[in-house]
Scaffold this active site. Structure first.
Site, PDB file in Angstrom:
ATOM      1  N   TYR A  76      -3.343  11.870   1.054  1.00 41.61           N
ATOM      2  CA  TYR A  76      -2.280  11.664   0.026  1.00 41.61           C
ATOM      3  C   TYR A  76      -1.741  12.369  -1.212  1.00 41.61           C
ATOM      4  O   TYR A  76      -0.583  11.756  -1.019  1.00 41.61           O
ATOM      5  CB  TYR A  76      -3.914  11.227  -1.731  1.00 41.61           C
ATOM      6  CG  TYR A  76      -3.085  10.488  -2.684  1.00 41.61           C
ATOM      7  CD1 TYR A  76      -2.999   8.727  -2.376  1.00 41.61           C
ATOM      8  CD2 TYR A  76      -2.589  10.595  -3.635  1.00 41.61           C
ATOM      9  CE1 TYR A  76      -2.762   8.191  -3.424  1.00 41.61           C
ATOM     10  CE2 TYR A  76      -2.361   9.860  -5.352  1.00 41.61           C
ATOM     11  CZ  TYR A  76      -2.629   8.771  -4.570  1.00 41.61           C
ATOM     12  OH  TYR A  76      -1.807   7.465  -4.572  1.00 41.61           O
ATOM     13  N   GLU A 102     -10.907   7.249 -15.912  1.00 44.14           N
ATOM     14  CA  GLU A 102     -10.603   7.696 -15.116  1.00 44.14           C
ATOM     15  C   GLU A 102      -9.438   9.469 -14.837  1.00 44.14           C
ATOM     16  O   GLU A 102     -10.020   9.975 -14.113  1.00 44.14           O
ATOM     17  CB  GLU A 102      -9.648   6.642 -14.494  1.00 44.14           C
ATOM     18  CG  GLU A 102      -9.492   6.437 -12.194  1.00 44.14           C
ATOM     19  CD  GLU A 102     -11.361   6.489 -13.097  1.00 44.14           C
ATOM     20  OE1 GLU A 102     -11.987   6.807 -11.353  1.00 44.14           O
ATOM     21  OE2 GLU A 102     -11.767   5.120 -12.743  1.00 44.14           O
ATOM     22  N   GLY A 147     -13.285   2.081  -1.949  1.00 41.28           N
ATOM     23  CA  GLY A 147     -12.421   1.269  -2.283  1.00 41.28           C
ATOM     24  C   GLY A 147     -12.037   0.571  -2.611  1.00 41.28           C
ATOM     25  O   GLY A 147     -10.899  -0.590  -2.545  1.00 41.28           O
ATOM     26  N   LEU A 148     -12.723  -0.298  -2.847  1.00 41.68           N
ATOM     27  CA  LEU A 148     -12.800  -1.660  -3.489  1.00 41.68           C
ATOM     28  C   LEU A 148     -13.287  -1.335  -5.307  1.00 41.68           C
ATOM     29  O   LEU A 148     -13.615  -2.619  -6.364  1.00 41.68           O
ATOM     30  CB  LEU A 148     -14.351  -2.893  -2.951  1.00 41.68           C
ATOM     31  CG  LEU A 148     -14.211  -3.008  -2.041  1.00 41.68           C
ATOM     32  CD1 LEU A 148     -15.302  -3.329  -1.603  1.00 41.68           C
ATOM     33  CD2 LEU A 148     -13.006  -3.009  -1.536  1.00 41.68           C
ATOM     34  N   SER A 149     -13.333  -0.782  -5.997  1.00 43.39           N
ATOM     35  CA  SER A 149     -13.126   0.106  -7.164  1.00 43.39           C
ATOM     36  C   SER A 149     -14.425  -0.274  -8.494  1.00 43.39           C
ATOM     37  O   SER A 149     -14.405  -1.236  -8.868  1.00 43.39           O
ATOM     38  CB  SER A 149     -11.760  -0.583  -8.054  1.00 43.39           C
ATOM     39  OG  SER A 149     -10.577  -0.424  -7.685  1.00 43.39           O
ATOM     40  N   SER A 150     -15.227   0.340  -7.398  1.00 41.81           N
ATOM     41  CA  SER A 150     -16.471   0.005  -8.425  1.00 41.81           C
ATOM     42  C   SER A 150     -16.325   1.246  -9.553  1.00 41.81           C
ATOM     43  O   SER A 150     -16.819   0.083 -10.738  1.00 41.81           O
ATOM     44  CB  SER A 150     -17.842   0.682  -7.402  1.00 41.81           C
ATOM     45  OG  SER A 150     -17.518   2.230  -6.932  1.00 41.81           O
ATOM     46  N   SER A 151     -15.761   2.006  -9.971  1.00 47.97           N
ATOM     47  CA  SER A 151     -15.648   3.278 -11.112  1.00 47.97           C
ATOM     48  C   SER A 151     -14.577   1.869 -12.252  1.00 47.97           C
ATOM     49  O   SER A 151     -15.565   1.593 -13.455  1.00 47.97           O
ATOM     50  CB  SER A 151     -14.714   4.008 -10.597  1.00 47.97           C
ATOM     51  OG  SER A 151     -13.962   3.805 -10.211  1.00 47.97           O
ATOM     52  N   ASP A 165      -6.254  -0.965 -10.212  1.00 43.61           N
ATOM     53  CA  ASP A 165      -7.905  -0.833 -10.563  1.00 43.61           C
ATOM     54  C   ASP A 165      -8.333  -1.171 -11.685  1.00 43.61           C
ATOM     55  O   ASP A 165      -8.584  -2.684 -11.271  1.00 43.61           O
ATOM     56  CB  ASP A 165      -8.288   0.272  -9.616  1.00 43.61           C
ATOM     57  CG  ASP A 165      -8.250   1.422  -8.818  1.00 43.61           C
ATOM     58  OD1 ASP A 165      -7.620   0.371  -7.566  1.00 43.61           O
ATOM     59  OD2 ASP A 165      -8.557   1.496  -8.269  1.00 43.61           O
ATOM     60  N   GLU A 201       0.794  -0.952  -0.152  1.00 43.52           N
ATOM     61  CA  GLU A 201      -0.442   0.188  -0.071  1.00 43.52           C
ATOM     62  C   GLU A 201       0.714   1.183  -0.539  1.00 43.52           C
ATOM     63  O   GLU A 201       2.016   1.348   0.887  1.00 43.52           O
ATOM     64  CB  GLU A 201      -1.485   0.006   1.516  1.00 43.52           C
ATOM     65  CG  GLU A 201      -1.791   0.570   1.162  1.00 43.52           C
ATOM     66  CD  GLU A 201      -3.282  -0.812   0.541  1.00 43.52           C
ATOM     67  OE1 GLU A 201      -3.195  -0.206  -1.260  1.00 43.52           O
ATOM     68  OE2 GLU A 201      -2.954  -1.591   0.193  1.00 43.52           O
TER      69      GLU A 201
END
Length: 383
Positions: free
Chosen positions: A220, A158, A122-126, A170, A32
């Site tokens: 970030y 993206e 944060g599970l990358s739906s996009s 992702d 990470e």
């Protein structure tokens, strides 16, 4: 889910669908905040994801509907479109834009989406929606793209259309995922290898803290700048392009160059986390899940104390896991500041785990987390 989607397609469009596709979400097992430091990540596809039913039409329109959102939209075909606010359909529209820019002729389609990936977790739906759209049209129309080309197209959507300056992990993970395998990926070179993940008597518990990630862009970007400062200081003594070119042993020889404690902490996490990816791959290759679980806990401790991207919600989940005898490893996954944690949970204790974690979490945080059980699944498929 396929049958339900087919029935809803008929109800909403008053015609039958012509094909149904599924694309997974993803988690990062370990590695990470090191992708932008030249390090390795270890994502895998999960069995939560996005379904899409499609049918070509002769109306010259792209119509987008979803079982998750009330908002629906339609746009003209064979026309490049602008982003429409924060509308969910921006993701498929962006994919179609890229195909059109590439000279593909797509005359009109009706789409119906459904996803069971929690939004903003944060599970990358996009990325799942992007790849679902790209894979479906590429397959149905035989457009001739390979998976890596679709991944790069989705990343452009993206970055350039949606406007999020994210990396390629992702899209890569959801497109290239394989059942019971993790991907050890260099996000810069796109070199990768598949690692067998035999979970045996364990499953992946995904715990959504229900605190929106809000990718704390400032935090970030702050971490990126801090790593760049560390790199600049180290360059005074050694030739280096990325922090992750150093292992922990070599870093220790030169860490005296970094006097600021915060900057030193950030660099220490980066170097040791990259080492953990190598150790995790070795542990999985050897079928040593206990060692892998220990590395997960160590990773979270580093993200909590050295990199400071966790938070009370994520820490509460991992703290509980350390006391629950049927979990052998847990950590935050993704950028942090909210979102999800993952845990290796012994099969048969899913309900007990969920009940006890919920009680603990509500007492600590004031509202419940949501627990999902997943396996490591395949990339996009036609159903």
């Amino acid at each position: 889910m396929k049958i339900e989607l087919e029935q809803n397609f008929l109800a909403q469009y008053h015609r039958n669908h012509e094909a149904v596709y599924f694309t997974p979400g993803r988690i990062n097992l370990i590695g990470e905040h090191i992708d932008y430091n030249g390090g390795l990540v270890m994502p895998c596809a999960i069995t939560l994801g996005t379904w899409v039913a499609i049918a070509a039409n002769t109306d010259g329109k792209f119509r987008f509907k979803s079982l998750n959102f009330e908002a629906q939209t339609e746009v003209e075909s064979n026309t490049i479109h602008e982003k429409n606010g924060s509308l969910w359909a921006n993701y498929p529209i962006g994919i179609i834009n890229e195909f059109l820019k590439d000279g593909k002729e797509i005359n009109g389609f009706d789409f119906l989406f459904f996803g069971n990936i929690p939004i903003g977790s944060g599970l990358s739906s996009s990325a799942s929606i992007e790849i679902a759209t790209a894979f479906a049209l590429n397959d149905y129309l035989d457009l001739g793209y390979d998976k890596l080309e679709l991944i790069k197209i989705a990343k452009r959507v993206e970055n350039d259309f949606i406007g999020l300056n994210s990396g390629i992990m992702d899209q890569f993970a959801v497109a290239m995922g394989e059942k019971n395998k993790a991907i050890v990926l260099d996000c810069e070179t796109l070199k990768y290898k598949m690692v067998d993940v035999d979970l045996g008597k364990y499953v992946l518990a995904i715990i959504n803290t229900n605190k929106p990630r809000e990718l704390a862009e400032s935090k970030y970007n702050e971490r990126v700048e801090e790593c760049q400062k560390a790199l600049k200081l180290l360059k005074e003594e050694i030739t280096l392009h990325h922090l992750c070119e150093l292992n922990a042993e070599k870093f220790a020889l030169h860490s005296h160059l970094i006097q600021d404690e915060t900057i030193l902490n950030r660099a220490t996490h980066v170097v040791k986390e990259n080492d953990r990816v190598h150790l995790a791959a070795k542990a999985l290759n050897n079928g040593n899940l206990e060692e892998f679980g220990r590395l997960m806990y160590t990773s979270h401790k580093s993200l909590r104390e050295l990199y400071e991207v966790s938070g009370k919600e994520l820490d509460a989940v991992v703290d509980f896991c350390t006391t629950y005898h049927h979990v052998i490893g847990a950590r935050m996954t993704g950028a942090g500041f909210g979102g999800c944690a993952i845990a290796l949970l012994e099969k048969g204790f899913e309900e007990d785990f969920a009940r006890h974690l919920t009680n603990y979490y509500v007492e600590k945080i004031g509202y419940p987390a949501t627990i999902y059980i997943s396996e490591i699944g395949n990339g996009p498929i036609k159903l």
